[in-house]
Design a protein around this motif. Structure first.
Motif, short mmCIF file in Angstrom:
data_model
loop_
_atom_site.label_atom_id
_atom_site.label_comp_id
_atom_site.label_asym_id
_atom_site.label_seq_id
_atom_site.Cartn_x
_atom_site.Cartn_y
_atom_site.Cartn_z
N ARG A 26 -4.33 13.79 -15.21
CA ARG A 26 -4.83 13.79 -13.88
C ARG A 26 -5.69 12.78 -13.72
O ARG A 26 -5.79 12.14 -12.69
N VAL A 27 -6.55 12.28 -14.70
CA VAL A 27 -7.61 11.17 -14.50
C VAL A 27 -6.79 9.76 -14.12
O VAL A 27 -7.08 9.08 -13.37
N LEU A 28 -5.64 9.79 -15.06
CA LEU A 28 -4.90 8.48 -14.70
C LEU A 28 -4.14 8.44 -13.27
O LEU A 28 -4.36 7.50 -12.70
N LYS A 29 -3.79 9.62 -12.90
CA LYS A 29 -3.13 9.85 -11.48
C LYS A 29 -4.40 9.34 -10.52
O LYS A 29 -4.03 8.75 -9.57
N GLU A 30 -5.34 9.70 -10.85
CA GLU A 30 -6.73 9.46 -9.88
C GLU A 30 -6.86 7.81 -9.72
O GLU A 30 -7.19 7.30 -8.84
N GLN A 31 -6.87 7.25 -11.08
CA GLN A 31 -7.16 5.93 -11.33
C GLN A 31 -5.99 5.24 -10.33
O GLN A 31 -6.22 4.12 -9.78
N VAL A 32 -4.83 5.73 -10.49
CA VAL A 32 -3.47 4.94 -9.92
C VAL A 32 -3.65 5.13 -8.45
O VAL A 32 -3.34 4.16 -7.80
N ASN A 33 -4.24 6.30 -7.98
CA ASN A 33 -4.50 6.38 -6.35
C ASN A 33 -5.54 5.29 -6.14
O ASN A 33 -5.47 4.47 -4.79
N GLU A 34 -6.65 5.52 -6.85
CA GLU A 34 -7.65 4.27 -6.33
C GLU A 34 -7.23 2.92 -6.03
O GLU A 34 -7.50 2.16 -5.28
N LEU A 35 -6.29 2.62 -7.37
CA LEU A 35 -6.17 1.04 -7.38
C LEU A 35 -4.84 0.95 -6.24
O LEU A 35 -4.90 -0.08 -5.78
N THR A 36 -4.04 1.91 -5.98
CA THR A 36 -3.10 1.71 -4.93
C THR A 36 -3.96 1.62 -3.61
O THR A 36 -3.72 0.53 -2.80
N ASP A 37 -5.06 2.41 -3.21
CA ASP A 37 -5.83 2.45 -2.11
C ASP A 37 -6.54 0.94 -2.13
O ASP A 37 -6.37 0.43 -1.00
N LYS A 66 -6.89 -4.68 0.25
CA LYS A 66 -6.63 -6.09 -0.05
C LYS A 66 -5.55 -6.65 0.73
O LYS A 66 -5.73 -7.63 1.33
N ASP A 67 -4.59 -6.14 0.63
CA ASP A 67 -3.33 -6.80 1.50
C ASP A 67 -3.68 -6.85 2.95
O ASP A 67 -3.25 -7.68 3.63
N SER A 68 -4.19 -5.69 3.52
CA SER A 68 -4.79 -5.58 4.75
C SER A 68 -5.65 -6.89 5.16
O SER A 68 -5.46 -7.59 6.15
N ALA A 69 -6.55 -6.85 4.30
CA ALA A 69 -7.65 -7.90 4.43
C ALA A 69 -7.03 -9.64 4.57
O ALA A 69 -7.27 -10.27 5.22
N LEU A 70 -5.96 -9.52 3.50
CA LEU A 70 -5.13 -10.85 3.46
C LEU A 70 -4.50 -11.25 4.64
O LEU A 70 -4.27 -12.21 5.15
N LYS A 71 -3.62 -9.94 5.04
CA LYS A 71 -2.86 -10.19 6.34
C LYS A 71 -3.88 -10.63 7.62
O LYS A 71 -3.31 -11.47 8.47
#
Length: 70
Positions: free
Chosen positions: A18-29, A34-39
Protein backbone atom coordinates in the motif's frame (compact mmCIF):
# COMPACT_ATOMS: atom_id res chain seq x y z
CA UNK A 1 5.72 -20.79 12.32
CA UNK A 2 2.17 -20.55 13.45
CA UNK A 3 -0.77 -19.34 11.41
CA UNK A 4 -0.78 -16.10 13.42
CA UNK A 5 2.84 -15.45 12.42
CA UNK A 6 1.99 -15.92 8.76
CA UNK A 7 -1.01 -13.61 9.08
CA UNK A 8 1.22 -10.95 10.65
CA UNK A 9 3.75 -11.26 7.83
CA UNK A 10 0.98 -11.05 5.24
CA UNK A 11 -0.43 -7.96 6.94
CA UNK A 12 3.00 -6.32 6.96
CA UNK A 13 3.50 -7.08 3.26
CA UNK A 14 0.08 -5.67 2.42
CA UNK A 15 0.94 -2.47 4.28
CA UNK A 16 4.27 -2.22 2.45
CA UNK A 17 2.52 -2.72 -0.89
CA UNK A 18 0.00 0.00 0.00
CA UNK A 19 2.80 2.40 0.94
CA UNK A 20 4.71 1.61 -2.26
CA UNK A 21 1.60 2.20 -4.37
CA UNK A 22 1.15 5.60 -2.72
CA UNK A 23 4.77 6.45 -3.45
CA UNK A 24 4.38 5.40 -7.08
CA UNK A 25 1.30 7.60 -7.38
CA UNK A 26 3.13 10.56 -5.84
CA UNK A 27 6.09 10.09 -8.19
CA UNK A 28 3.76 9.76 -11.17
CA UNK A 29 1.98 12.98 -10.24
CA UNK A 30 5.30 14.77 -9.77
CA UNK A 31 6.50 13.52 -13.13
CA UNK A 32 3.32 14.75 -14.84
CA UNK A 33 3.70 18.16 -13.21
CA UNK A 34 7.33 18.33 -14.32
CA UNK A 35 6.38 17.34 -17.88
CA UNK A 36 3.74 20.06 -17.96
CA UNK A 37 6.21 22.65 -16.71
CA UNK A 38 8.77 21.57 -19.30
CA UNK A 39 6.18 21.81 -22.08
CA UNK A 40 5.24 25.33 -20.98
CA UNK A 41 8.89 26.35 -20.84
CA UNK A 42 9.54 24.88 -24.29
CA UNK A 43 6.53 26.66 -25.73
CA UNK A 44 7.67 29.93 -24.19
CA UNK A 45 11.15 29.38 -25.65
CA UNK A 46 9.66 28.71 -29.08
CA UNK A 47 7.60 31.92 -28.92
CA UNK A 48 10.63 33.89 -27.76
CA UNK A 49 12.73 32.43 -30.57
CA UNK A 50 10.06 33.37 -33.11
CA UNK A 51 9.92 36.92 -31.73
CA UNK A 52 13.70 37.16 -31.85
CA UNK A 53 13.77 35.95 -35.46
CA UNK A 54 11.12 38.54 -36.40
CA UNK A 55 13.02 41.30 -34.61
CA UNK A 56 16.28 40.33 -36.32
CA UNK A 57 14.51 40.35 -39.69
CA UNK A 58 13.10 43.82 -39.02
CA UNK A 59 16.54 45.08 -37.97
CA UNK A 60 18.03 43.65 -41.16
CA UNK A 61 15.33 45.30 -43.27
CA UNK A 62 15.85 48.67 -41.54
CA UNK A 63 19.61 48.34 -41.96
CA UNK A 64 19.21 47.52 -45.64
CA UNK A 65 16.87 50.49 -46.12
CA UNK A 66 19.33 52.79 -44.35
CA UNK A 67 22.26 51.49 -46.43
CA UNK A 68 20.28 52.08 -49.61
CA UNK A 69 19.63 55.72 -48.68
CA UNK A 70 23.26 56.53 -48.07
Amino acid sequence: MSKADYQEIITEYKEQVRVLKEQVNELTDACKAKDSALKRALQKLEYTTDDLDKANEEIKEKTDETDGKL
